[in-house]
Write a protein that holds these residues in place. Structure first.
Motif, PDB file in Angstrom:
ATOM      1  N   LEU A  24       1.181  -1.012   0.289  1.00  0.00           N
ATOM      2  CA  LEU A  24       0.121  -0.010   0.097  1.00  0.00           C
ATOM      3  C   LEU A  24       0.839   1.059  -0.162  1.00  0.00           C
ATOM      4  CD1 LEU A  24      -3.031   1.405   0.476  1.00  0.00           C
ATOM      5  CD2 LEU A  24      -2.790   1.142   3.089  1.00  0.00           C
ATOM      6  N   GLU A  51      -6.499   6.228   0.348  1.00  0.00           N
ATOM      7  CA  GLU A  51      -7.002   5.686   1.417  1.00  0.00           C
ATOM      8  C   GLU A  51      -8.347   5.122   1.277  1.00  0.00           C
ATOM      9  OE1 GLU A  51      -3.521   7.982   2.563  1.00  0.00           O
ATOM     10  OE2 GLU A  51      -5.579   9.143   1.866  1.00  0.00           O
ATOM     11  N   PHE A  54      -8.110   2.009  -1.187  1.00  0.00           N
ATOM     12  CA  PHE A  54      -7.930   0.499  -1.003  1.00  0.00           C
ATOM     13  C   PHE A  54      -8.823   0.290  -0.284  1.00  0.00           C
ATOM     14  CE2 PHE A  54      -6.124  -0.159   3.719  1.00  0.00           C
ATOM     15  CZ  PHE A  54      -5.940  -2.046   3.607  1.00  0.00           C
ATOM     16  N   ILE A  55      -9.812   0.444   0.458  1.00  0.00           N
ATOM     17  CA  ILE A  55     -11.119   0.901   1.537  1.00  0.00           C
ATOM     18  C   ILE A  55     -11.569  -0.026   1.015  1.00  0.00           C
ATOM     19  CG2 ILE A  55     -12.505   1.153   2.391  1.00  0.00           C
ATOM     20  CD1 ILE A  55     -11.208   3.787   3.883  1.00  0.00           C
ATOM     21  N   ALA A 103      -2.580  -4.404   3.192  1.00  0.00           N
ATOM     22  CA  ALA A 103      -2.255  -3.935   4.894  1.00  0.00           C
ATOM     23  C   ALA A 103      -0.925  -3.476   5.697  1.00  0.00           C
ATOM     24  CB  ALA A 103      -3.582  -3.849   5.003  1.00  0.00           C
ATOM     25  N   LEU A 106       0.706  -0.611   6.721  1.00  0.00           N
ATOM     26  CA  LEU A 106       0.408   1.392   7.011  1.00  0.00           C
ATOM     27  C   LEU A 106       0.783   0.648   8.595  1.00  0.00           C
ATOM     28  CD1 LEU A 106      -4.029   0.137   6.857  1.00  0.00           C
ATOM     29  CD2 LEU A 106      -2.924   1.990   6.093  1.00  0.00           C
ATOM     30  N   LYS A 113      -0.862   5.388   7.958  1.00  0.00           N
ATOM     31  CA  LYS A 113      -2.228   5.008   9.314  1.00  0.00           C
ATOM     32  C   LYS A 113      -3.436   5.540   9.693  1.00  0.00           C
ATOM     33  CE  LYS A 113      -3.162   1.650  12.159  1.00  0.00           C
ATOM     34  NZ  LYS A 113      -4.928   2.459  12.226  1.00  0.00           N
ATOM     35  N   ARG A 115      -4.250   8.054   8.366  1.00  0.00           N
ATOM     36  CA  ARG A 115      -4.759   9.221   6.658  1.00  0.00           C
ATOM     37  C   ARG A 115      -5.903   7.867   6.467  1.00  0.00           C
ATOM     38  NH1 ARG A 115       0.252  10.121   4.391  1.00  0.00           N
ATOM     39  NH2 ARG A 115      -0.141   8.514   2.614  1.00  0.00           N
ATOM     40  N   HIS A 116      -5.410   6.482   7.046  1.00  0.00           N
ATOM     41  CA  HIS A 116      -6.079   4.981   6.543  1.00  0.00           C
ATOM     42  C   HIS A 116      -6.950   5.112   7.394  1.00  0.00           C
ATOM     43  CE1 HIS A 116      -7.755   1.375   5.326  1.00  0.00           C
ATOM     44  NE2 HIS A 116      -7.592   1.221   7.059  1.00  0.00           N
ATOM     45  N   ASP A 117      -7.426   5.635   9.269  1.00  0.00           N
ATOM     46  CA  ASP A 117      -7.822   5.558  10.060  1.00  0.00           C
ATOM     47  C   ASP A 117      -9.385   6.628  10.214  1.00  0.00           C
ATOM     48  OD1 ASP A 117      -6.600   3.777  10.908  1.00  0.00           O
ATOM     49  OD2 ASP A 117      -5.576   4.542  12.683  1.00  0.00           O
TER      50      ASP A 117
END
Length: 197
Positions: A24, A51, A54-55, A103, A106, A113, A115-117
């Motif tokens: 990622l 992000e 990815f989700i 993942a 991340l 991490k 930004r992903h959260d």
């Protein structure tokens, strides 16, 4: 012909492949767009950020657990409890097996991490949802009298899904590799059921 697919599908396919092969953190939107045979601007027409992309890869390209859990919650008492838990464990194990390599990066970059959260919170998703969904299913089965009235459904859901995640993490690097998914799912489901049944 690949380019006959809609752009959104090509982008998801390319992102999935790149996230699997380079991770990622190293899969850039520019590379994903190039692999999807579209412009980076076209990518951003479909996805607000890497992000979000990815989700969506996790939700649309990996084994799906949510629809199964929603169906089971809607109809508790349907089918064998052991068969239902085995199928949940099987799908969860396959999801974690396929998502772990994507993942893992991340956790190597704090900003990624974060930004992903943030993206997960914005989109109303996250790794807690399967636990909550399985907990809801087990509570419905408890209310239907198919598991013990004092069963801790949240702990049972956490244990089952935690074991599925651990399978991908703990055995990937061993000489024997991952335990076969069907046998693993049956054994984990049986063990959890023995504790709450």
């Amino acid at each position: 012909m690949e380019s006959a697919k809609p752009a959104r599908e090509r982008i998801l396919d390319a992102a999935h492949e790149l996230m699997l092969t380079v991770g990622l953190a190293r899969a850039t939107t520019k590379e994903i767009a190039r692999a999807a045979e579209c412009s980076e601007a076209a990518l951003y027409k479909h996805f607000a950020s890497k992000e979000e992309l990815f989700i969506r890869v996790l939700a649309e390209r990996l084994p799906r657990l949510g629809p199964l859990l929603h169906a089971l919650v809607a109809e508790p008492g349907h089918g064998s409890l052991e068969e239902n838990l085995t199928e949940i464990a099987r799908r969860a194990a396959l999801f974690y097996e396929q998502s772990f390599p994507i993942a893992a990066s991340l956790y190597a970059e704090t900003s990624l991490k974060r930004r992903h959260d943030d993206a997960m919170r914005t989109l109303g998703t996250g790794p807690h949802l399967p636990i909550e969904g399985l907990d809801a299913y087990l509570r419905a089965e408890r209310d239907a009298g198919r598991i013990r009235p004092d069963a801790d459904t949240f702990a049972a859901a956490s244990l089952l899904l935690g074991a599925c995640a651990q399978r991908a993490f703990a055995y990937d690097a061993t000489a024997t590799g991952l335990p076969p998914v069907d046998d693993f799912a049956r054994r984990v489901a049986g063990t959890v059921l023995a504790g709450i049944g």
